[in-house]
Scaffold this motif. Sequence first.
Motif, PDB file in Angstrom:
ATOM      1  N   LEU A  78       3.008   6.077  -7.268  1.00  0.00           N
ATOM      2  CA  LEU A  78       1.965   6.785  -8.012  1.00  0.00           C
ATOM      3  C   LEU A  78       2.059   8.296  -7.819  1.00  0.00           C
ATOM      4  CD1 LEU A  78      -1.241   4.569  -7.544  1.00  0.00           C
ATOM      5  CD2 LEU A  78       0.254   4.741  -9.534  1.00  0.00           C
ATOM      6  N   SER A  79       2.505   8.732  -6.653  1.00  0.00           N
ATOM      7  CA  SER A  79       2.573  10.169  -6.384  1.00  0.00           C
ATOM      8  C   SER A  79       3.774  10.823  -7.056  1.00  0.00           C
ATOM      9  CB  SER A  79       2.653  10.407  -4.868  1.00  0.00           C
ATOM     10  OG  SER A  79       1.549   9.846  -4.202  1.00  0.00           O
ATOM     11  N   ALA A 101      -3.427   1.914  -4.549  1.00  0.00           N
ATOM     12  CA  ALA A 101      -3.951   3.038  -5.329  1.00  0.00           C
ATOM     13  C   ALA A 101      -5.145   3.677  -4.626  1.00  0.00           C
ATOM     14  CB  ALA A 101      -4.348   2.563  -6.724  1.00  0.00           C
ATOM     15  N   PHE A 128      -5.176   7.603  -3.172  1.00  0.00           N
ATOM     16  CA  PHE A 128      -6.173   8.578  -3.608  1.00  0.00           C
ATOM     17  C   PHE A 128      -7.019   9.058  -2.429  1.00  0.00           C
ATOM     18  CE2 PHE A 128     -10.396   9.490  -5.629  1.00  0.00           C
ATOM     19  CZ  PHE A 128     -10.005  10.657  -6.256  1.00  0.00           C
ATOM     20  N   PHE A 140      -1.775  -3.856  -5.728  1.00  0.00           N
ATOM     21  CA  PHE A 140      -1.654  -2.536  -6.358  1.00  0.00           C
ATOM     22  C   PHE A 140      -2.945  -1.741  -6.182  1.00  0.00           C
ATOM     23  CE2 PHE A 140      -2.224   0.376  -9.914  1.00  0.00           C
ATOM     24  CZ  PHE A 140      -1.020   1.067  -9.907  1.00  0.00           C
ATOM     25  N   ARG A 150       0.818  -1.207   0.000  1.00  0.00           N
ATOM     26  CA  ARG A 150       0.000   0.000   0.000  1.00  0.00           C
ATOM     27  C   ARG A 150       0.856   1.263   0.000  1.00  0.00           C
ATOM     28  NH1 ARG A 150      -1.078   4.498   1.418  1.00  0.00           N
ATOM     29  NH2 ARG A 150      -2.664   5.326   2.814  1.00  0.00           N
ATOM     30  N   VAL A 176       3.134   1.574  -3.377  1.00  0.00           N
ATOM     31  CA  VAL A 176       2.296   2.057  -4.474  1.00  0.00           C
ATOM     32  C   VAL A 176       2.006   3.545  -4.298  1.00  0.00           C
ATOM     33  CG1 VAL A 176       0.003   1.898  -5.527  1.00  0.00           C
ATOM     34  CG2 VAL A 176       1.271  -0.180  -4.992  1.00  0.00           C
ATOM     35  N   GLN A 177       1.742   3.982  -3.068  1.00  0.00           N
ATOM     36  CA  GLN A 177       1.492   5.403  -2.826  1.00  0.00           C
ATOM     37  C   GLN A 177       2.670   6.251  -3.285  1.00  0.00           C
ATOM     38  OE1 GLN A 177      -0.043   6.750   1.028  1.00  0.00           O
ATOM     39  NE2 GLN A 177       1.517   8.342   1.095  1.00  0.00           N
TER      40      GLN A 177
END
Length: 310
Positions: free
Chosen positions: A62-63, A238, A242, A234, A55, A58-59
């Motif tokens: 993605l950021s 994500a 968000f 994933f 978790r 992925v954060q």
Amino acid sequence: MSKAEPSAVKPQLDEHLGGMVICAAGMLIIPLMDAVAKWLAVVEGVSPGQITLARFVVQALLSAPFVIAAAGIGGLWPKRPMFNVMRGAILAIASLLFFLAVKYMPLADAIAVFFVEPLILTVLSVVVLREKVGWRRISAVLVGFTGALIVIQPSFELFGPVSLLPLGTATLFATYLILNRLGGTEDSAMTMQVAAGAGGSLVLLAASGAGTMAGVENLALRLDYPPSIWGLLFLAGAIGMFGHHLILLGFRVAPASLLAPFQYLEIVSAAGAGLLLFGDFPTASKWLGIAMIVGAGLYVFWRENKAARS
């Protein structure tokens, strides 16, 4: 009151309204991540440690592209690096405790125990942030908490040792939200997300690595999962990125004590996810509690909207 004062106050009230809307959206999204985590732990046999690590990785991943596109590579480094890494570490431990909880408890029950968090947040907002909390906000929090008690229908077994896990999550998450407010606007929200993701990943990698070597099942890491499991990992990351990004944005523009009742909205999507994935349908009394929870948040929103219009 001078004529200049109303026009000066209205933008702040409008910001508060926007913060409430953004925060409410984030709170409705976060339980979907918890539902995916429960599925991975209970059905697929993935350790809560690995779910939490994924978790946060992925954060961060993605950021990062958003930060680079807006501010270049240098934007990845926050102005307050240790502060943001600490935020990530606190959120990582809070998430790990909660993913452990939902492995052994029904999702709605774990979230209901977690709902002591707004009370903790309201106290911390007064003690740490020196915010003024009126009787209406306190009443809204208490009404929402009463609704949560109706939803959970407390029992001796529920408030046994396992219930300490979401209680620990509540304390740590309230601290994390206070830090969001203290963080101000020195760094962009996305930069703070990258830093928190990196800090949380480091803490969880160390914990999971030690747990794997020590044979601790709930912290063990495995790499031989099929693509479907990695896809769910994933997805959990994500959704978490968000949802928490929305919450972070909300707390940057509105007081923590004002947003506290909106955290009870989590029970709505938790109940829906529990029904769809695990066949848990709330009873009539639980729907009453949910109505009280939603009503508390809507009342605060109505009060702020009325103040903004006047």
